[in-house]
Design a protein around this motif. Structure first.
Motif, PDB file in Angstrom:
ATOM      1  N   TYR A 198       0.851  -1.185   0.000  1.00  0.00           N
ATOM      2  CA  TYR A 198       0.000   0.000   0.000  1.00  0.00           C
ATOM      3  C   TYR A 198       0.889   1.237   0.000  1.00  0.00           C
ATOM      4  CZ  TYR A 198      -3.062   3.680   1.707  1.00  0.00           C
ATOM      5  OH  TYR A 198      -3.754   4.856   1.839  1.00  0.00           O
ATOM      6  N   LYS A 199       0.528   2.198  -0.845  1.00  0.00           N
ATOM      7  CA  LYS A 199       1.244   3.469  -0.861  1.00  0.00           C
ATOM      8  C   LYS A 199       0.234   4.579  -1.145  1.00  0.00           C
ATOM      9  CE  LYS A 199       4.876   6.084  -3.132  1.00  0.00           C
ATOM     10  NZ  LYS A 199       5.755   6.169  -4.290  1.00  0.00           N
ATOM     11  N   ASP A 243      -2.758   2.548  -3.810  1.00  0.00           N
ATOM     12  CA  ASP A 243      -3.620   2.996  -2.729  1.00  0.00           C
ATOM     13  C   ASP A 243      -4.987   2.414  -3.064  1.00  0.00           C
ATOM     14  OD1 ASP A 243      -4.853   4.766  -4.541  1.00  0.00           O
ATOM     15  OD2 ASP A 243      -4.069   6.566  -3.595  1.00  0.00           O
ATOM     16  N   CYS A 244      -5.963   2.650  -2.218  1.00  0.00           N
ATOM     17  CA  CYS A 244      -7.241   1.951  -2.391  1.00  0.00           C
ATOM     18  C   CYS A 244      -7.882   2.208  -3.751  1.00  0.00           C
ATOM     19  CB  CYS A 244      -8.202   2.290  -1.260  1.00  0.00           C
ATOM     20  SG  CYS A 244      -8.726   4.022  -1.193  1.00  0.00           S
ATOM     21  N   HIS A 255      -9.233  -5.270  -0.908  1.00  0.00           N
ATOM     22  CA  HIS A 255      -8.808  -3.874  -0.880  1.00  0.00           C
ATOM     23  C   HIS A 255      -7.349  -3.780  -0.452  1.00  0.00           C
ATOM     24  CE1 HIS A 255      -9.486  -3.179   3.696  1.00  0.00           C
ATOM     25  NE2 HIS A 255      -9.376  -4.466   3.455  1.00  0.00           N
ATOM     26  N   THR A 256      -6.847  -2.565  -0.403  1.00  0.00           N
ATOM     27  CA  THR A 256      -5.504  -2.343   0.119  1.00  0.00           C
ATOM     28  C   THR A 256      -5.548  -1.171   1.088  1.00  0.00           C
ATOM     29  OG1 THR A 256      -3.175  -1.996  -0.411  1.00  0.00           O
ATOM     30  CG2 THR A 256      -4.780  -0.905  -1.851  1.00  0.00           C
ATOM     31  N   TYR A 257      -4.886  -1.366   2.210  1.00  0.00           N
ATOM     32  CA  TYR A 257      -4.889  -0.341   3.249  1.00  0.00           C
ATOM     33  C   TYR A 257      -3.817  -0.701   4.266  1.00  0.00           C
ATOM     34  CZ  TYR A 257      -6.852   3.032   6.573  1.00  0.00           C
ATOM     35  OH  TYR A 257      -7.033   4.097   7.414  1.00  0.00           O
ATOM     36  N   GLY A 258      -2.913   0.199   4.527  1.00  0.00           N
ATOM     37  CA  GLY A 258      -1.923  -0.004   5.584  1.00  0.00           C
ATOM     38  C   GLY A 258      -0.988  -1.181   5.357  1.00  0.00           C
ATOM     39  N   LYS A 259      -0.519  -1.730   6.467  1.00  0.00           N
ATOM     40  CA  LYS A 259       0.430  -2.847   6.396  1.00  0.00           C
ATOM     41  C   LYS A 259      -0.247  -4.070   5.783  1.00  0.00           C
ATOM     42  CE  LYS A 259       3.220  -1.322  10.213  1.00  0.00           C
ATOM     43  NZ  LYS A 259       3.777  -1.566  11.514  1.00  0.00           N
TER      44      LYS A 259
END
Length: 162
Positions: free
Chosen positions: A55-56, A68-69, A134-138
């Motif tokens: 995630y970035k 990112d999301c 989804h993508t978020y954080g670590k």
């Protein structure tokens, strides 16, 4: 003459088998509904290929080395032939509103975040079985339960774009 007759018979049986197989695999669903299911499964399958990608925040559109999301949802849907805007807030303005109880695989789900207040700040893809992709954080791209206390309490809305 026997060889020609046998060839025609094999060809007819083969074609009938293909037609029968196609009919069985589609069941009784209308063609449009079958296409939606296929596209939704394709979206999840494409996204699944990126599990663990980092995630970035502010990741660039069109790259798959970090997401990112909203760059993730935009990227995955584009690979499936559906165009989405770049940000989660802009994506929340597309498609048809769907109630939480009527979510289907491939629907976009929207959440608030600490930095967004009560507005859209995060987007994921409903993957079925109460899971979001989804993508978020670590951990980057992952499946998470929609019943997770954080995501459950920050859920805002969903849209169907398929």
């Amino acid at each position: 003459m026997i060889k020609g007759h046998l060839f025609r018979k094999i060809a007819v049986v083969g074609i009938s088998a293909v037609i029968g197989f196609t009919s069985l695999s589609l069941g009784h669903a209308p063609k449009a509904e079958a296409a939606k299911v296929t596209t939704a499964s394709k979206v999840i399958s494409i996204g699944d290929n990126y599990l663990g990608v980092k995630y970035k925040l502010g990741a660039k559109s069109g790259i798959s080395t970090a997401f990112d999301c909203s760059s993730f949802t935009q990227y995955v849907f584009k690979k499936a032939g559906i165009s989405l805007p770049r940000t989660s807030a802009a994506q929340a303005k597309k498609g048809k509103a769907v109630s939480r109880k009527n979510l289907k695989k491939g629907d976009l789900v929207f959440f608030s975040t600490p930095s967004s207040g009560k507005r859209v700040g995060h987007v994921g893809i409903y993957a079925g079985n109460n899971k979001i992709l989804h993508t978020y954080g670590k951990g980057g791209v992952k499946f998470t339960s929609l019943g997770n206390s954080y995501w459950n309490s920050h859920y805002l809305s969903a849209k169907r774009v398929l």
